[in-house]
Design a protein around this motif. Structure first.
Motif, PDB file in Angstrom:
ATOM      1  N   ILE A   1      53.101  38.837  46.647  1.00  0.00           N
ATOM      2  CA  ILE A   1      53.525  40.221  46.724  1.00  0.00           C
ATOM      3  C   ILE A   1      52.343  41.128  47.034  1.00  0.00           C
ATOM      4  N   LEU A   2      51.285  41.016  46.247  1.00  0.00           N
ATOM      5  CA  LEU A   2      50.140  41.907  46.381  1.00  0.00           C
ATOM      6  C   LEU A   2      48.866  41.076  46.551  1.00  0.00           C
ATOM      7  N   PRO A   3      48.205  41.159  47.690  1.00  0.00           N
ATOM      8  CA  PRO A   3      46.960  40.408  47.862  1.00  0.00           C
ATOM      9  C   PRO A   3      45.933  40.801  46.802  1.00  0.00           C
ATOM     10  N   HIS A   4      45.225  39.808  46.330  1.00  0.00           N
ATOM     11  CA  HIS A   4      44.271  39.952  45.236  1.00  0.00           C
ATOM     12  C   HIS A   4      42.897  39.642  45.810  1.00  0.00           C
ATOM     13  N   ILE A   5      42.056  40.653  46.029  1.00  0.00           N
ATOM     14  CA  ILE A   5      40.812  40.508  46.765  1.00  0.00           C
ATOM     15  C   ILE A   5      39.617  40.673  45.836  1.00  0.00           C
TER      16      ILE A   5
ATOM     17  N   GLN B   1      45.114  44.555  45.527  1.00  0.00           N
ATOM     18  CA  GLN B   1      44.390  44.744  44.282  1.00  0.00           C
ATOM     19  C   GLN B   1      42.949  44.349  44.526  1.00  0.00           C
ATOM     20  N   LEU B   2      42.029  45.274  44.335  1.00  0.00           N
ATOM     21  CA  LEU B   2      40.609  45.020  44.520  1.00  0.00           C
ATOM     22  C   LEU B   2      39.970  44.748  43.168  1.00  0.00           C
TER      23      LEU B   2
ATOM     24  N   PRO C   1      49.403  41.903  38.592  1.00  0.00           N
ATOM     25  CA  PRO C   1      48.655  42.528  39.680  1.00  0.00           C
ATOM     26  C   PRO C   1      49.058  43.991  39.838  1.00  0.00           C
ATOM     27  N   ARG C   2      48.075  44.840  40.076  1.00  0.00           N
ATOM     28  CA  ARG C   2      48.371  46.261  40.256  1.00  0.00           C
ATOM     29  C   ARG C   2      47.729  46.748  41.547  1.00  0.00           C
ATOM     30  N   PRO C   3      48.434  47.540  42.308  1.00  0.00           N
ATOM     31  CA  PRO C   3      47.871  48.028  43.568  1.00  0.00           C
ATOM     32  C   PRO C   3      46.675  48.927  43.321  1.00  0.00           C
ATOM     33  N   HIS C   4      45.764  48.895  44.258  1.00  0.00           N
ATOM     34  CA  HIS C   4      44.579  49.747  44.155  1.00  0.00           C
ATOM     35  C   HIS C   4      44.967  51.214  44.195  1.00  0.00           C
ATOM     36  N   GLN C   5      44.353  51.988  43.321  1.00  0.00           N
ATOM     37  CA  GLN C   5      44.519  53.432  43.313  1.00  0.00           C
ATOM     38  C   GLN C   5      43.182  54.083  43.632  1.00  0.00           C
ATOM     39  N   PRO C   6      43.143  55.028  44.571  1.00  0.00           N
ATOM     40  CA  PRO C   6      41.881  55.690  44.882  1.00  0.00           C
ATOM     41  C   PRO C   6      41.230  56.264  43.625  1.00  0.00           C
ATOM     42  N   GLY C   7      39.919  56.020  43.509  1.00  0.00           N
ATOM     43  CA  GLY C   7      39.184  56.499  42.348  1.00  0.00           C
ATOM     44  C   GLY C   7      39.181  55.532  41.179  1.00  0.00           C
ATOM     45  N   HIS C   8      39.812  54.352  41.360  1.00  0.00           N
ATOM     46  CA  HIS C   8      39.874  53.350  40.308  1.00  0.00           C
ATOM     47  C   HIS C   8      39.313  52.024  40.833  1.00  0.00           C
TER      48      HIS C   8
ATOM     49  N   CYS D   1      33.735  33.017  44.015  1.00  0.00           N
ATOM     50  CA  CYS D   1      34.113  31.835  44.801  1.00  0.00           C
ATOM     51  C   CYS D   1      35.031  30.927  43.995  1.00  0.00           C
ATOM     52  N   GLN D   2      34.679  30.687  42.742  1.00  0.00           N
ATOM     53  CA  GLN D   2      35.500  29.823  41.905  1.00  0.00           C
ATOM     54  C   GLN D   2      36.881  30.417  41.696  1.00  0.00           C
ATOM     55  N   GLY D   3      36.951  31.748  41.567  1.00  0.00           N
ATOM     56  CA  GLY D   3      38.248  32.406  41.422  1.00  0.00           C
ATOM     57  C   GLY D   3      39.139  32.197  42.633  1.00  0.00           C
ATOM     58  N   CYS D   4      38.523  32.146  43.826  1.00  0.00           N
ATOM     59  CA  CYS D   4      39.296  31.871  45.043  1.00  0.00           C
ATOM     60  C   CYS D   4      39.753  30.411  45.070  1.00  0.00           C
ATOM     61  N   VAL D   5      38.850  29.507  44.716  1.00  0.00           N
ATOM     62  CA  VAL D   5      39.193  28.083  44.701  1.00  0.00           C
ATOM     63  C   VAL D   5      40.338  27.828  43.728  1.00  0.00           C
ATOM     64  N   ASP D   6      40.310  28.506  42.582  1.00  0.00           N
ATOM     65  CA  ASP D   6      41.336  28.313  41.545  1.00  0.00           C
ATOM     66  C   ASP D   6      42.656  29.018  41.880  1.00  0.00           C
ATOM     67  N   GLY D   7      42.659  29.823  42.942  1.00  0.00           N
ATOM     68  CA  GLY D   7      43.879  30.510  43.334  1.00  0.00           C
ATOM     69  C   GLY D   7      44.100  31.842  42.655  1.00  0.00           C
ATOM     70  N   HIS D   8      43.127  32.288  41.856  1.00  0.00           N
ATOM     71  CA  HIS D   8      43.278  33.588  41.207  1.00  0.00           C
ATOM     72  C   HIS D   8      43.106  34.723  42.217  1.00  0.00           C
ATOM     73  N   PHE D   9      42.168  34.544  43.156  1.00  0.00           N
ATOM     74  CA  PHE D   9      41.968  35.519  44.232  1.00  0.00           C
ATOM     75  C   PHE D   9      42.464  34.927  45.550  1.00  0.00           C
ATOM     76  N   ASP D  10      42.931  35.793  46.422  1.00  0.00           N
ATOM     77  CA  ASP D  10      43.382  35.362  47.743  1.00  0.00           C
ATOM     78  C   ASP D  10      42.255  35.328  48.759  1.00  0.00           C
ATOM     79  N   ALA D  11      41.202  36.107  48.527  1.00  0.00           N
ATOM     80  CA  ALA D  11      40.096  36.162  49.479  1.00  0.00           C
ATOM     81  C   ALA D  11      38.878  36.741  48.782  1.00  0.00           C
ATOM     82  N   LEU D  12      37.715  36.470  49.356  1.00  0.00           N
ATOM     83  CA  LEU D  12      36.443  36.989  48.868  1.00  0.00           C
ATOM     84  C   LEU D  12      35.809  37.841  49.954  1.00  0.00           C
ATOM     85  N   VAL D  13      35.391  39.055  49.573  1.00  0.00           N
ATOM     86  CA  VAL D  13      34.657  39.954  50.467  1.00  0.00           C
ATOM     87  C   VAL D  13      33.296  40.211  49.827  1.00  0.00           C
TER      88      VAL D  13
END
Length: 325
Positions: A4-8, A34-35, A65-72, A105-117
């Motif tokens: 539903i919501l990408p987790h970056i 979600q950043l 997961p919560r969508p990013h809000q400006p200023g947060h 990186c480990q969070g991405c491998v474990d599937g907690h994050f969808d991508a790493l920036v």
């Protein structure tokens, strides 16, 4: 992966550089994801105060997961070893930089994050601290147990991938073996298909020598390594052009219909790409089991805490990660 919501996940890189600044600037914008920043919360609050930016930090949880809000910003706290002064490198904080990368990186491998920036790191200070570190690309490959990865930078109009990355010029020729070149092209071809939706990618390959060796008169790497490898892969159906002379590879005629240029070394391709779109370019690591993008610039120590740094490349890196997700 989130449906539903990408987790970056975002890492700020060198704490004395502009990484924290551009993340705080990015946080003021609307982002459809979600950043989560892996950093020292005190560093972010202090830098926000220096920049005159309002920021509310919240410790990230793995629940809703919560969508990013400006200023947060959602934060996974990772403490610094010592306080940071803008523009002043401190080897004592090198382990902090490595730990942010390791956990992200480990969070991405474990599937907690969808991508790493990733934000910019300073390779010199990490090595000075006693850690062998040649760059994000190599570190993430080691962390994920990936034998070979490909560094690619992309602007809205141009993609450039590299056969070799952070090597002295004196070592480049020996590093370009038939096995390495074949592996690089296979990874590039597959990831362009699977991560960019290009079913029959057209890859333009540069020669190593001036004029692509000019029939062996200016070097024999093309004859001995590059041409035989390209012919082998063409026989499998890959759309490969080259090797071409690098001084004409980036002309509009040469680039027509091309999806990516494969350069033999770092400074053969990247100066042209950055001239095309500096500030909009994104660094992408192909071949990893995770999605990783990064800014196209360095730590810019002299700009840290001044408010003059631009978050444009970080914004494009996040957007590229979202497209790949």
């Amino acid at each position: 992966m989130s449906t539903i919501l990408p987790h970056i996940a975002i890492t700020p890189g060198e704490p004395a550089g502009v990484g924290p600044d551009i993340i705080l600037q990015l946080a003021q914008q609307p982002i459809s994801a979600q950043l989560v920043v892996l950093a020292d919360p005190d560093l972010l609050q202090q830098r926000a105060a220096q920049l005159g930016l309002s920021i509310q930090l919240q410790v990230e949880t793995q629940h809703t997961p919560r969508p990013h809000q400006p200023g947060h910003l959602d934060v996974i706290p990772i403490p610094l070893s010592q306080p940071v002064t803008c523009g002043q490198l401190n080897p004592a904080n090198a382990q902090y930089v490595r730990e942010t990368l390791r956990q992200a990186c480990q969070g991405c491998v474990d599937g907690h994050f969808d991508a790493l920036v990733t934000g910019p790191v300073h390779k010199g200070v990490i090595n000075k601290a006693g850690f062998k570190f040649s760059g994000h690309t190599e570190f993430l490959a080691a962390q994920t147990g990936t034998k070979q990865v490909v560094m690619m930078l992309a602007t809205p109009d141009l993609r450039v991938a590299l056969v070799t990355t952070h090597l002295p010029l004196s070592q480049i020729s020996a590093a370009i073996t038939p096995a390495r070149l074949e592996t690089i092209i296979r990874i590039l071809h597959l990831d362009l298909q699977t991560k960019f939706g290009l079913m029959a990618p057209h890859i333009l390959v540069c020669g190593l020598n001036p004029h692509a060796g000019e029939g062996g008169h200016l070097g024999r790497e093309e004859i001995l390594t590059i041409i035989p490898t390209l012919n082998k892969l063409r026989a499998e159906g890959m759309h490969l052009t080259g090797p071409v002379s690098a001084d004409t590879a980036f002309t509009p005629t040469s680039l027509s219909g091309v999806d990516v240029v494969l350069a033999m070394y770092h400074d053969q391709g990247l100066p042209v790409l950055k001239q095309y779109g500096f500030g909009k370019a994104v660094n992408i690591t192909l071949g990893l089991p995770i999605i990783r993008t990064s800014v196209d610039h360095g730590t810019a120590l002299e700009l840290a805490g001044t408010g003059r740094a631009s978050s444009s490349s970080l914004y494009h890196a996040v957007q590229m990660a979202l497209e790949m997700v």
